[in-house]
Design a protein around this motif. Structure first.
Motif, PDB file in Angstrom:
ATOM      1  N   ARG A   7       0.855  -1.195   0.000  1.00  0.00           N
ATOM      2  CA  ARG A   7       0.000   0.000   0.000  1.00  0.00           C
ATOM      3  C   ARG A   7       0.882   1.232   0.000  1.00  0.00           C
ATOM      4  NH1 ARG A   7      -3.606  -3.146   0.122  1.00  0.00           N
ATOM      5  NH2 ARG A   7      -5.660  -3.123   1.089  1.00  0.00           N
ATOM      6  N   LEU A   8       0.363   2.325  -0.542  1.00  0.00           N
ATOM      7  CA  LEU A   8       1.061   3.603  -0.413  1.00  0.00           C
ATOM      8  C   LEU A   8       0.102   4.630   0.160  1.00  0.00           C
ATOM      9  CD1 LEU A   8       3.236   4.058  -3.636  1.00  0.00           C
ATOM     10  CD2 LEU A   8       4.041   3.861  -1.283  1.00  0.00           C
ATOM     11  N   PHE A   9       0.517   5.292   1.229  1.00  0.00           N
ATOM     12  CA  PHE A   9      -0.312   6.326   1.837  1.00  0.00           C
ATOM     13  C   PHE A   9       0.447   7.659   1.835  1.00  0.00           C
ATOM     14  CE2 PHE A   9      -2.063   2.495   3.787  1.00  0.00           C
ATOM     15  CZ  PHE A   9      -3.422   2.747   3.799  1.00  0.00           C
ATOM     16  N   ILE A  10      -0.270   8.724   1.581  1.00  0.00           N
ATOM     17  CA  ILE A  10       0.335  10.053   1.789  1.00  0.00           C
ATOM     18  C   ILE A  10      -0.195  10.598   3.110  1.00  0.00           C
ATOM     19  CG2 ILE A  10       0.682  12.373   0.846  1.00  0.00           C
ATOM     20  CD1 ILE A  10      -0.048  11.223  -1.916  1.00  0.00           C
ATOM     21  N   ASN A  11      -1.476  10.284   3.377  1.00  0.00           N
ATOM     22  CA  ASN A  11      -2.128  10.754   4.597  1.00  0.00           C
ATOM     23  C   ASN A  11      -1.892   9.739   5.724  1.00  0.00           C
ATOM     24  OD1 ASN A  11      -3.953  11.450   6.610  1.00  0.00           O
ATOM     25  ND2 ASN A  11      -5.447  12.233   5.135  1.00  0.00           N
ATOM     26  N   TYR A  12      -1.095  10.128   6.715  1.00  0.00           N
ATOM     27  CA  TYR A  12      -0.729   9.158   7.758  1.00  0.00           C
ATOM     28  C   TYR A  12      -1.912   8.756   8.622  1.00  0.00           C
ATOM     29  CZ  TYR A  12      -0.823  12.241  11.853  1.00  0.00           C
ATOM     30  OH  TYR A  12      -1.245  13.037  12.874  1.00  0.00           O
ATOM     31  N   GLU A  13      -2.940   9.634   8.685  1.00  0.00           N
ATOM     32  CA  GLU A  13      -4.109   9.285   9.508  1.00  0.00           C
ATOM     33  C   GLU A  13      -4.949   8.190   8.838  1.00  0.00           C
ATOM     34  OE1 GLU A  13      -5.203  12.966  12.326  1.00  0.00           O
ATOM     35  OE2 GLU A  13      -5.406  13.399  10.204  1.00  0.00           O
ATOM     36  N   LYS A  14      -4.980   8.221   7.496  1.00  0.00           N
ATOM     37  CA  LYS A  14      -5.659   7.153   6.751  1.00  0.00           C
ATOM     38  C   LYS A  14      -4.900   5.842   6.954  1.00  0.00           C
ATOM     39  CE  LYS A  14      -9.083   9.182   4.524  1.00  0.00           C
ATOM     40  NZ  LYS A  14      -8.866  10.266   3.576  1.00  0.00           N
ATOM     41  N   GLU A  15      -3.578   5.954   6.941  1.00  0.00           N
ATOM     42  CA  GLU A  15      -2.710   4.793   7.136  1.00  0.00           C
ATOM     43  C   GLU A  15      -2.955   4.174   8.519  1.00  0.00           C
ATOM     44  OE1 GLU A  15       1.333   5.958   6.867  1.00  0.00           O
ATOM     45  OE2 GLU A  15       2.127   3.920   6.883  1.00  0.00           O
ATOM     46  N   GLU A  16      -3.041   5.060   9.520  1.00  0.00           N
ATOM     47  CA  GLU A  16      -3.286   4.628  10.895  1.00  0.00           C
ATOM     48  C   GLU A  16      -4.638   3.919  11.009  1.00  0.00           C
ATOM     49  OE1 GLU A  16      -1.908   7.376  14.340  1.00  0.00           O
ATOM     50  OE2 GLU A  16      -4.078   7.555  14.226  1.00  0.00           O
ATOM     51  N   GLN A  17      -5.653   4.510  10.362  1.00  0.00           N
ATOM     52  CA  GLN A  17      -6.992   3.904  10.367  1.00  0.00           C
ATOM     53  C   GLN A  17      -6.954   2.497   9.761  1.00  0.00           C
ATOM     54  OE1 GLN A  17      -9.722   6.460   8.249  1.00  0.00           O
ATOM     55  NE2 GLN A  17      -9.597   8.042   9.820  1.00  0.00           N
ATOM     56  N   TRP A  18      -6.239   2.402   8.643  1.00  0.00           N
ATOM     57  CA  TRP A  18      -6.134   1.112   7.955  1.00  0.00           C
ATOM     58  C   TRP A  18      -5.435   0.075   8.841  1.00  0.00           C
ATOM     59  CZ3 TRP A  18      -1.713  -1.326   5.424  1.00  0.00           C
ATOM     60  CH2 TRP A  18      -2.066  -2.442   4.670  1.00  0.00           C
ATOM     61  N   VAL A 149       0.590  17.376  -7.072  1.00  0.00           N
ATOM     62  CA  VAL A 149      -0.867  17.590  -7.094  1.00  0.00           C
ATOM     63  C   VAL A 149      -1.561  16.720  -6.045  1.00  0.00           C
ATOM     64  CG1 VAL A 149      -2.958  17.321  -8.493  1.00  0.00           C
ATOM     65  CG2 VAL A 149      -0.923  18.385  -9.478  1.00  0.00           C
ATOM     66  N   LEU A 150      -1.089  15.466  -5.880  1.00  0.00           N
ATOM     67  CA  LEU A 150      -1.688  14.574  -4.879  1.00  0.00           C
ATOM     68  C   LEU A 150      -1.496  15.117  -3.462  1.00  0.00           C
ATOM     69  CD1 LEU A 150      -0.663  11.021  -6.158  1.00  0.00           C
ATOM     70  CD2 LEU A 150      -2.965  11.964  -6.041  1.00  0.00           C
ATOM     71  N   PHE A 151      -0.388  15.790  -3.236  1.00  0.00           N
ATOM     72  CA  PHE A 151      -0.076  16.291  -1.902  1.00  0.00           C
ATOM     73  C   PHE A 151      -0.951  17.471  -1.492  1.00  0.00           C
ATOM     74  CE2 PHE A 151       4.245  14.743  -0.252  1.00  0.00           C
ATOM     75  CZ  PHE A 151       4.028  13.485  -0.766  1.00  0.00           C
ATOM     76  N   ILE A 152      -1.351  18.289  -2.494  1.00  0.00           N
ATOM     77  CA  ILE A 152      -2.053  19.547  -2.173  1.00  0.00           C
ATOM     78  C   ILE A 152      -3.277  19.381  -1.262  1.00  0.00           C
ATOM     79  CG2 ILE A 152      -3.333  21.517  -3.149  1.00  0.00           C
ATOM     80  CD1 ILE A 152      -1.359  21.510  -5.438  1.00  0.00           C
ATOM     81  N   PRO A 153      -4.263  18.517  -1.633  1.00  0.00           N
ATOM     82  CA  PRO A 153      -5.459  18.432  -0.773  1.00  0.00           C
ATOM     83  C   PRO A 153      -5.142  17.959   0.642  1.00  0.00           C
ATOM     84  CG  PRO A 153      -5.502  16.739  -2.486  1.00  0.00           C
ATOM     85  CD  PRO A 153      -4.387  17.664  -2.835  1.00  0.00           C
ATOM     86  N   ILE A 154      -4.147  17.084   0.772  1.00  0.00           N
ATOM     87  CA  ILE A 154      -3.804  16.574   2.107  1.00  0.00           C
ATOM     88  C   ILE A 154      -3.150  17.668   2.939  1.00  0.00           C
ATOM     89  CG2 ILE A 154      -2.451  14.828   3.334  1.00  0.00           C
ATOM     90  CD1 ILE A 154      -2.844  13.193   0.620  1.00  0.00           C
ATOM     91  N   LEU A 155      -2.251  18.417   2.262  1.00  0.00           N
ATOM     92  CA  LEU A 155      -1.615  19.549   2.940  1.00  0.00           C
ATOM     93  C   LEU A 155      -2.659  20.542   3.435  1.00  0.00           C
ATOM     94  CD1 LEU A 155       1.497  20.802   0.983  1.00  0.00           C
ATOM     95  CD2 LEU A 155       1.230  20.669   3.447  1.00  0.00           C
ATOM     96  N   LEU A 156      -3.618  20.864   2.528  1.00  0.00           N
ATOM     97  CA  LEU A 156      -4.664  21.826   2.900  1.00  0.00           C
ATOM     98  C   LEU A 156      -5.492  21.308   4.063  1.00  0.00           C
ATOM     99  CD1 LEU A 156      -5.873  23.146  -0.568  1.00  0.00           C
ATOM    100  CD2 LEU A 156      -4.439  24.308   1.119  1.00  0.00           C
ATOM    101  N   SER A 157      -5.769  19.981   4.069  1.00  0.00           N
ATOM    102  CA  SER A 157      -6.589  19.432   5.155  1.00  0.00           C
ATOM    103  C   SER A 157      -5.861  19.555   6.499  1.00  0.00           C
ATOM    104  CB  SER A 157      -6.988  17.985   4.871  1.00  0.00           C
ATOM    105  OG  SER A 157      -5.925  17.111   5.157  1.00  0.00           O
ATOM    106  N   TYR A 158      -4.539  19.390   6.495  1.00  0.00           N
ATOM    107  CA  TYR A 158      -3.780  19.538   7.750  1.00  0.00           C
ATOM    108  C   TYR A 158      -3.761  20.992   8.206  1.00  0.00           C
ATOM    109  CZ  TYR A 158      -2.190  14.728   7.606  1.00  0.00           C
ATOM    110  OH  TYR A 158      -2.149  13.372   7.598  1.00  0.00           O
ATOM    111  N   ILE A 159      -3.588  21.907   7.237  1.00  0.00           N
ATOM    112  CA  ILE A 159      -3.578  23.327   7.597  1.00  0.00           C
ATOM    113  C   ILE A 159      -4.926  23.715   8.206  1.00  0.00           C
ATOM    114  CG2 ILE A 159      -3.461  25.683   6.649  1.00  0.00           C
ATOM    115  CD1 ILE A 159      -1.366  24.542   4.636  1.00  0.00           C
ATOM    116  N   ARG A 160      -6.008  23.180   7.610  1.00  0.00           N
ATOM    117  CA  ARG A 160      -7.350  23.450   8.144  1.00  0.00           C
ATOM    118  C   ARG A 160      -7.483  22.884   9.560  1.00  0.00           C
ATOM    119  NH1 ARG A 160     -10.502  20.953   4.258  1.00  0.00           N
ATOM    120  NH2 ARG A 160      -9.500  22.265   2.709  1.00  0.00           N
ATOM    121  N   LYS A 161      -6.979  21.680   9.753  1.00  0.00           N
ATOM    122  CA  LYS A 161      -7.038  21.055  11.083  1.00  0.00           C
ATOM    123  C   LYS A 161      -6.306  21.884  12.128  1.00  0.00           C
ATOM    124  CE  LYS A 161      -7.786  16.246  10.360  1.00  0.00           C
ATOM    125  NZ  LYS A 161      -7.252  14.958  10.025  1.00  0.00           N
TER     126      LYS A 161
END
Lengths: 174, 107
Positions: A7-18, A149-161
């Motif tokens: 598996r490949l994850f960029i979002n570590y929280e998704k990875e943790e959930q999995w 491009v894949l990184f952008i939405p995840i980065l934005l979600s962390y900034i929002r958090k």
């Protein structure tokens, strides 16, 4: 019996959930190499897994001191990969979160955001640089650009958090 | 009390850790103590506890205790500075409660 999953994850929280979903089914992570997760079979729901981006390399004096502290606390470091640590704790001992107050939760998100941001920007630069070279380099450029491009939405979600947590922090003690 | 930061409000975690360390104890025992004293409400994360211990050691609010038997597990205890920090915080909390009672119940 050992089971390997790729598996490949960029979002570590998704990875943790999995990983926790796997643990709930009786597959406990025992080691990790880039994209390659090795599990050992055990009783379902025996462990809670948590991922943490350490402040330095796992072999640093500071990190070693931290890992020893975690061990005393009943937290097992299953494996490390670069500056990431895969922790687990017996679920019979109750809920397991590494960070419990706003400052430290925000601090960890900031570390992750900084890492993702750096890797993202480096890929963007490589992409832009390759475009200028040749036709062949342009194909390579696409790979880096896709990563960016894949990184952008995840980065934005962390900034929002981080921003949401800061708003909470202005009102509440935690 | 040279630093003005020692009169600032403490986080709940820091306050309870300082209370816990009126008796020397190690990390896991601090977590159990805070959980017990807060009736299970406070679940101190190990990462948060580790960071708080490091910062309080730097500020000399707590110090490491030399232990003979199980020297691998580090024990800590509150210092005189740390005790003063707790006293200041208790005064601040009392003021909060006093003002609250005064305004909401006219006491």
């Amino acid at each position: 019996m050992e089971i390997t999953k790729l598996r490949l994850f960029i979002n570590y929280e998704k990875e943790e959930q999995w990983l926790n979903k796997m643990a709930a089914e009786g597959l406990n992570l025992s080691s990790y190499k880039f994209g390659r997760y090795t599990f050992e079979e055990g009783p379902p729901g025996e462990y809670i897994y948590r991922l943490e981006l350490l402040k330095g390399e796992p072999t640093d004096e500071q990190s070693r001191d931290y890992l020893a502290f975690m061990e005393d606390y009943g937290v097992e470091c299953v494996d490390t990969y670069m500056n990431w640590a895969f922790f687990r704790k017996k679920s019979t001992e109750g809920p397991f979160e590494i960070y419990s107050d706003f400052d430290s939760i925000i601090g960890h998100y900031k570390r992750v955001t900084y890492l993702l941001g750096t890797v993202g920007v480096v890929n963007l630069f490589i992409a832009l640089f390759n475009v200028t070279l040749s036709q062949y380099n342009m194909y390579l450029s696409i790979v880096n650009f896709i990563i960016f491009v894949l990184f952008i939405p995840i980065l934005l979600s962390y900034i929002r958090k981080i921003n949401d947590l800061k708003k909470e922090q202005a009102l509440y003690e935690k | 009390m040279a630093e003005s930061s020692e009169h600032q409000p403490l986080t709940e975690a820091v306050y309870y850790i300082l209370l816990a360390l009126h008796t020397p104890m190690h990390g896991y025992a601090i977590m159990q103590f805070t959980k017990e004293i807060s009736n299970g409400r406070m679940n101190l994360g190990p990462g948060t506890l580790y960071g708080a211990i490091k910062t309080m050691l730097e500020k000399r609010w707590i110090q490491a205790v030399e232990t003979e038997a199980d020297s691998r597990k580090k024990e800590y205890e509150v210092t005189l500075i740390g005790k003063q920090v707790v006293q200041n915080e208790m005064e601040r909390l009392q003021e909060l409660v006093k003002n609250g009672k005064h305004i909401t119940r006219g006491e």
